[in-house]
Design a protein around this motif. Structure first.
Motif, PDB file in Angstrom:
ATOM      1  N   GLN A  29       0.805  -1.219   0.000  1.00 55.95           N
ATOM      2  CA  GLN A  29       0.000   0.000   0.000  1.00 55.95           C
ATOM      3  C   GLN A  29       0.844   1.277   0.000  1.00 55.95           C
ATOM      4  O   GLN A  29       0.310   2.376  -0.076  1.00 55.95           O
ATOM      5  CB  GLN A  29      -0.937  -0.007   1.210  1.00 55.95           C
ATOM      6  CG  GLN A  29      -1.981  -1.128   1.146  1.00 55.95           C
ATOM      7  CD  GLN A  29      -2.710  -1.324   2.464  1.00 55.95           C
ATOM      8  OE1 GLN A  29      -2.099  -1.399   3.523  1.00 55.95           O
ATOM      9  NE2 GLN A  29      -4.031  -1.405   2.401  1.00 55.95           N
ATOM     10  N   GLU A  77      -7.980 -15.082   2.028  1.00 58.21           N
ATOM     11  CA  GLU A  77      -7.961 -13.895   1.183  1.00 58.21           C
ATOM     12  C   GLU A  77      -6.629 -13.171   1.366  1.00 58.21           C
ATOM     13  O   GLU A  77      -6.072 -13.140   2.456  1.00 58.21           O
ATOM     14  CB  GLU A  77      -9.116 -12.959   1.545  1.00 58.21           C
ATOM     15  CG  GLU A  77     -10.489 -13.544   1.227  1.00 58.21           C
ATOM     16  CD  GLU A  77     -11.616 -12.589   1.591  1.00 58.21           C
ATOM     17  OE1 GLU A  77     -11.307 -11.470   2.077  1.00 58.21           O
ATOM     18  OE2 GLU A  77     -12.790 -12.950   1.414  1.00 58.21           O
ATOM     19  N   ARG A  78      -6.145 -12.581   0.291  1.00 62.18           N
ATOM     20  CA  ARG A  78      -4.882 -11.875   0.363  1.00 62.18           C
ATOM     21  C   ARG A  78      -5.000 -10.680   1.307  1.00 62.18           C
ATOM     22  O   ARG A  78      -5.988  -9.959   1.298  1.00 62.18           O
ATOM     23  CB  ARG A  78      -4.470 -11.389  -1.027  1.00 62.18           C
ATOM     24  CG  ARG A  78      -3.192 -10.565  -1.013  1.00 62.18           C
ATOM     25  CD  ARG A  78      -2.778 -10.111  -2.392  1.00 62.18           C
ATOM     26  NE  ARG A  78      -1.758  -9.085  -2.276  1.00 62.18           N
ATOM     27  CZ  ARG A  78      -1.990  -7.797  -2.222  1.00 62.18           C
ATOM     28  NH1 ARG A  78      -3.244  -7.360  -2.319  1.00 62.18           N
ATOM     29  NH2 ARG A  78      -1.000  -6.923  -2.087  1.00 62.18           N
ATOM     30  N   THR A  79      -3.972 -10.478   2.113  1.00 60.86           N
ATOM     31  CA  THR A  79      -3.935  -9.322   3.000  1.00 60.86           C
ATOM     32  C   THR A  79      -3.489  -8.105   2.196  1.00 60.86           C
ATOM     33  O   THR A  79      -2.450  -8.156   1.523  1.00 60.86           O
ATOM     34  CB  THR A  79      -2.955  -9.567   4.160  1.00 60.86           C
ATOM     35  OG1 THR A  79      -3.279 -10.822   4.769  1.00 60.86           O
ATOM     36  CG2 THR A  79      -3.046  -8.473   5.192  1.00 60.86           C
ATOM     37  N   PRO A  80      -4.232  -6.994   2.238  1.00 66.48           N
ATOM     38  CA  PRO A  80      -3.935  -5.862   1.349  1.00 66.48           C
ATOM     39  C   PRO A  80      -2.522  -5.308   1.467  1.00 66.48           C
ATOM     40  O   PRO A  80      -1.961  -4.834   0.484  1.00 66.48           O
ATOM     41  CB  PRO A  80      -4.975  -4.814   1.760  1.00 66.48           C
ATOM     42  CG  PRO A  80      -6.113  -5.607   2.312  1.00 66.48           C
ATOM     43  CD  PRO A  80      -5.482  -6.777   2.996  1.00 66.48           C
ATOM     44  N   PHE A  81      -1.917  -5.347   2.672  1.00 65.79           N
ATOM     45  CA  PHE A  81      -0.591  -4.757   2.825  1.00 65.79           C
ATOM     46  C   PHE A  81       0.536  -5.682   2.383  1.00 65.79           C
ATOM     47  O   PHE A  81       1.698  -5.282   2.305  1.00 65.79           O
ATOM     48  CB  PHE A  81      -0.345  -4.304   4.269  1.00 65.79           C
ATOM     49  CG  PHE A  81      -0.427  -5.403   5.304  1.00 65.79           C
ATOM     50  CD1 PHE A  81       0.550  -6.373   5.408  1.00 65.79           C
ATOM     51  CD2 PHE A  81      -1.489  -5.446   6.203  1.00 65.79           C
ATOM     52  CE1 PHE A  81       0.488  -7.370   6.376  1.00 65.79           C
ATOM     53  CE2 PHE A  81      -1.564  -6.426   7.172  1.00 65.79           C
ATOM     54  CZ  PHE A  81      -0.570  -7.407   7.257  1.00 65.79           C
ATOM     55  N   GLN A 116       4.050  -7.614  -3.025  1.00 68.43           N
ATOM     56  CA  GLN A 116       3.909  -8.471  -4.198  1.00 68.43           C
ATOM     57  C   GLN A 116       5.181  -8.428  -5.046  1.00 68.43           C
ATOM     58  O   GLN A 116       5.987  -7.519  -4.944  1.00 68.43           O
ATOM     59  CB  GLN A 116       2.743  -7.988  -5.065  1.00 68.43           C
ATOM     60  CG  GLN A 116       1.431  -7.806  -4.328  1.00 68.43           C
ATOM     61  CD  GLN A 116       0.417  -7.073  -5.182  1.00 68.43           C
ATOM     62  OE1 GLN A 116      -0.132  -7.628  -6.118  1.00 68.43           O
ATOM     63  NE2 GLN A 116       0.161  -5.816  -4.861  1.00 68.43           N
ATOM     64  N   GLN A 121       1.293 -12.432  -6.077  1.00 66.34           N
ATOM     65  CA  GLN A 121       0.707 -12.110  -4.776  1.00 66.34           C
ATOM     66  C   GLN A 121       0.848 -13.251  -3.775  1.00 66.34           C
ATOM     67  O   GLN A 121       1.137 -13.014  -2.602  1.00 66.34           O
ATOM     68  CB  GLN A 121      -0.769 -11.768  -4.952  1.00 66.34           C
ATOM     69  CG  GLN A 121      -0.991 -10.521  -5.794  1.00 66.34           C
ATOM     70  CD  GLN A 121      -2.445 -10.129  -5.871  1.00 66.34           C
ATOM     71  OE1 GLN A 121      -3.345 -10.942  -5.667  1.00 66.34           O
ATOM     72  NE2 GLN A 121      -2.712  -8.871  -6.165  1.00 66.34           N
TER      73      GLN A 121
END
Length: 555
Positions: A292, A321-325, A328, A417
C-alpha cells in the motif's frame, strides 16, 4: 547435485575459508599501513564472501583500492562501533527436562492445522527434531515457553565472560548480538504480562517456528516443536552473523526485517546468502508489508527480493484472502553483478493477519499479531520439518518440493501475490520422504500418490469462516472506555443499536452517532457470558479491537 547437503556445506565452507586466508595474507600489510596512517578504521574481515569492511572517507577511497586483491568497493550503511558488553551478562538458561512429544497434549493455533503441520507430527512422527533455526531480529526476550528449545553451544560455558570455544565471541551460548559485540540479546525488556508486539517480535518469530508447550500451559505454538533455535542480532554485521550460523551447523535462517534502497549493495547481500546457501543454510523471509506504500517492482525489498536462495512468504488471512498490505512481486535485478531483470517472487504464502500472541507468562492473546514477519517463520518451520525428515536435502530440491506441493488459493498457477500458493507441510514432507526412500533403495510406496485430505479443502474451510466477534484487545488509559470500565477480551455486541459484527461496523456506527449529535449512546458488550451496558459519549471510545472468527483459535 550429486552431493548431500552436509557434505556440500562442509566443502563449501572449507573452500571459502581457504580462499580468504590466502587473500587476507596478501592484503594485510597494506591494510595495516592504512590503519596506522589513520585512513581506515573499524577493520573487519570475513570469509563468507572474500572481503573486509572498514570506515573511511571519500578522499581515501583510492587508498582502499590499492589493497592487493580488492576488486569491488560497496558503499554500505555505517556499522555500529564495536563496544564491550558493559555490566550486563548474557544469561545461560539451563536445559529444561522435556516429556516425549505428544501432539495430543496441547492445543495448537489454527495456522498449524491450516498448514497441516499437525498431520506431519501424527502420521510421520516428524517434529523438527535435529534441526537448528537461527532467528535474526533486533531484540529477544525469554521465557520457559521457548527456553526448552534454546540452542546451547557445546563449546561455550554460559555467563563466564570467557571465549571458551576460541571463535572470537564471548559467551555465544544461545546466540550473539553482532551489532553490539555482546552475547546480550535483550536490548529492551518486556514484562511477563506484556503484549507488546514490538518487544515480543523476535520471541514470537521463534515461537511460530518451534515454540514448544510446557507443563502448566495448554498451548503449543511451533510448526516444528522439537527443533532448536538461537537468536542473532546483526543487520549491520550480516557477514559475521551468517558465518556464525554456518559454523554452528544451522539449518534455517529466518529474517523478519526488510531494507529498502540498498542499490548496488544488494549484490553483496545476495552473494553472502548464495555462499551461505551452499554452506547448508536455508534463508527465509517474509515478503514485506509495503503493497500500500510502494509500487512494483520494489514492494519486496532486501533480503526477500533475493532469488533462489532466499525463500519469501507472502501473506493471506485466515480465510485465505490476500492481506492488502502484503508485498507483491515481481522484483527487478539490474546491478553491475546481477542482471537477471524481472524475477518471479514470492515463492509461497502463509498467514500474516490476526495471529495469536504468546506472552512471556504463558498466557495468550487470541488475535494480536499482523505482518509478514510471521509468514516467514511459518515457511521456516515447514523447512525445519522437511530437513528433520531428510537432513541431506539440497536447497534446489527443497524449493522444487515446497512450491510443487503448495495449495492454490488465488488465481490458478503461480502469481506475484501468493506465489505457488499456501504452504502444505504435509504434502511437502511426504514428498521428501518419498525421495529419501528412493535414494536409499527402499520402497517409496508409503509416500507415493495422492490421497483424500492431503490438501486443505479451501472451499469448505472458507465456509466455516463466515462469522466474527469483535473483541477489545487494548483499553487506552484515561479514555472514556477506561473510565466506564471496559476490559480486555470484552466482546462488542452493539453500539447505538447497531450490531457489531466486524471492525467496519463499529466505525460506521460511531460515525452515525456523531452525525446524529446524540448526548449518549448505548454500548452493549458480553463479558464471560454476561451482557453489560455502558452509556457513553459518541465518538472515540479509546479502545483497540480485533475481529475474531467464531471458529476456535486453538484446538
Amino acid at each position: 547435485a550429486q552431493r548431500r547437503r552436509g557434505e556440500l556445506g562442509q566443502a563449501a565452507m572449507r573452500t571459502l575459508q581457504a580462499i580468504h586466508t590466502r587473500s587476507w595474507k596478501a592484503a594485510w600489510p597494506r591494510l595495516k599501513e592504512l590503519v596506522d596512517e589513520g585512513k581506515i578504521s573499524q577493520l573487519e574481515d570475513y570469509w563468507i564472501v572474500n572481503g573486509f569492511s572498514c570506515v573511511t572517507v571519500k578522499e581515501h577511497l583510492e587508498s582502499v583500492r590499492s589493497v592487493p586483491g580488492v576488486r569491488k568497493i560497496f558503499a554500505g550503511p555505517s556499522r555500529p562501533v564495536s563496544r564491550p558488553a558493559g555490566p550486563a551478562v548474557a544469561p545461560g538458561f539451563p536445559p529444561i527436562p522435556q516429556q516425549p512429544f505428544d501432539p495430543k497434549r496441547y492445543q495448537h493455533p489454527w495456522y498449524v492445522r491450516s498448514l497441516q503441520a499437525d498431520r506431519v507430527w501424527k502420521e510421520y512422527a516428524v517434529t523438527g527434531r535435529g534441526t537448528l533455526n537461527i532467528i535474526h531480529d533486533f531484540n529477544f526476550v525469554f521465557s520457559k515457553n521457548l527456553n526448552g528449545n534454546l540452542y546451547r553451544n557445546a563449546g561455550e560455558i554460559p555467563a563466564n565472560n570467557i571465549d571458551d570455544d576460541k571463535n572470537g565471541l564471548v559467551d555465544d551460548y544461545h546466540g550473539y548480538n553482532f551489532d553490539d559485540q555482546t552475547a546480550v540479546l535483550t536490548r529492551v525488556s518486556v514484562p511477563l504480562k506484556s503484549a507488546s508486539p514490538q518487544g515480543l517480535h523476535g520471541f514470537m518469530c521463534a515461537a511460530v517456528v518451534c515454540g514448544r508447550g510446557i507443563a502448566g500451559s495448554p498451548y503449543e505454538f511451533g510448526i516444528a516443536p522439537e527443533s532448536e533455535w538461537a537468536g542473532v542480532i546483526g543487520a549491520a554485521r550480516l557477514e559475521q552473523s551468517i558465518q556464525w550460523a554456518v559454523q554452528q551447523g544451522a539449518d534455517t535462517y529466518s529474517m523478519s526485517f526488510s531494507i529498502p534502497g540498498l542499490q548496488e549493495y544488494r549484490s553483496h547481500w545476495r552473494k553472502v546468502m548464495e555462499h551461505g546457501s551452499l554452506c547448508g543454510v536455508f534463508f527465509v523471509s517474509g515478503a514485506g508489508n509495503f503493497a500500500q506504500t510502494a509500487k512494483l517492482p520494489v514492494q519486496m525489498r532486501t533480503p526477500e527480493d533475493i532469488p533462489e536462495v532466499v525463500f519469501a512468504a507472502a501473506g493471506v488471512q485466515r480465510n485465505f484472502e490476500r492481506t492488502p498490505f502484503s508485498s507483491q512481486g515481481p522484483v527487478n535485478w539490474q546491478t553491475e553483478h546481477y542482471q537477471d531483470g524481472l524475477i518471479q517472487k514470492p515463492e509461497v504464502c502463509a498467514f500474516n493477519l490476526g495471529l495469536p500472541l504468546l506472552q512471556r507468562d504463558g498466557s495468550v492473546r487470541p488475535v494480536a499479531l499482523n505482518g509478514n514477519s510471521f509468514a516467514g517463520p511459518m515457511f521456516c518451520g515447514t523447512i525445519a520439518l522437511m530437513l528433520s525428515a531428510d537432513p541431506d536435502l539440497l536447497p534446489w530440491d527443497l524449493k522444487e518440493i515446497i512450491t510443487r506441493t503448495a495449495t492454490d488459493v488465488a488465481q490458478p498457477g503461480i502469481d506475484g501475490q501468493t506465489g505457488h500458493g499456501l504452504i502444505n507441510s504435509y504434502r511437502a514432507v511426504k514428498e521428501v520422504l518419498r525421495r529419501k526412500a528412493l535414494r536409499e533403495g527402499r520402497d517409496p510406496a508409503a509416500y507415493t500418490g495422492r490421497k483424500p485430505g492431503d490438501e486443505l479443502n479451501i472451499v469448505e474451510a472458507k465456509a466455516r469462516l463466515t462469522q466474527f466477534q469483535v473483541e477489545v484487545i487494548r483499553v487506552v488509559p484515561g479514555s472514556q472506555a477506561a473510565t466506564a470500565g471496559l476490559q480486555l477480551k470484552d466482546i462488542l455486541v452493539s453500539y447505538n443499536g447497531q450490531p457489531i459484527m466486524n471492525p467496519t461496523a463499529l466505525r460506521a456506527a460511531v460515525a452515525v452517532a456523531v452525525q446524529q449529535r446524540k448526548e449518549k449512546v448505548l454500548l452493549v458488550i458480553e463479558r464471560q457470558g454476561e451482557k453489560k451496558e455502558f452509556n457513553l459519549k459518541p465518538g472515540q471510545l479509546g479502545i483497540s479491537i480485533g475481529a475474531q472468527y467464531l471458529v476456535p483459535v486453538f484446538e
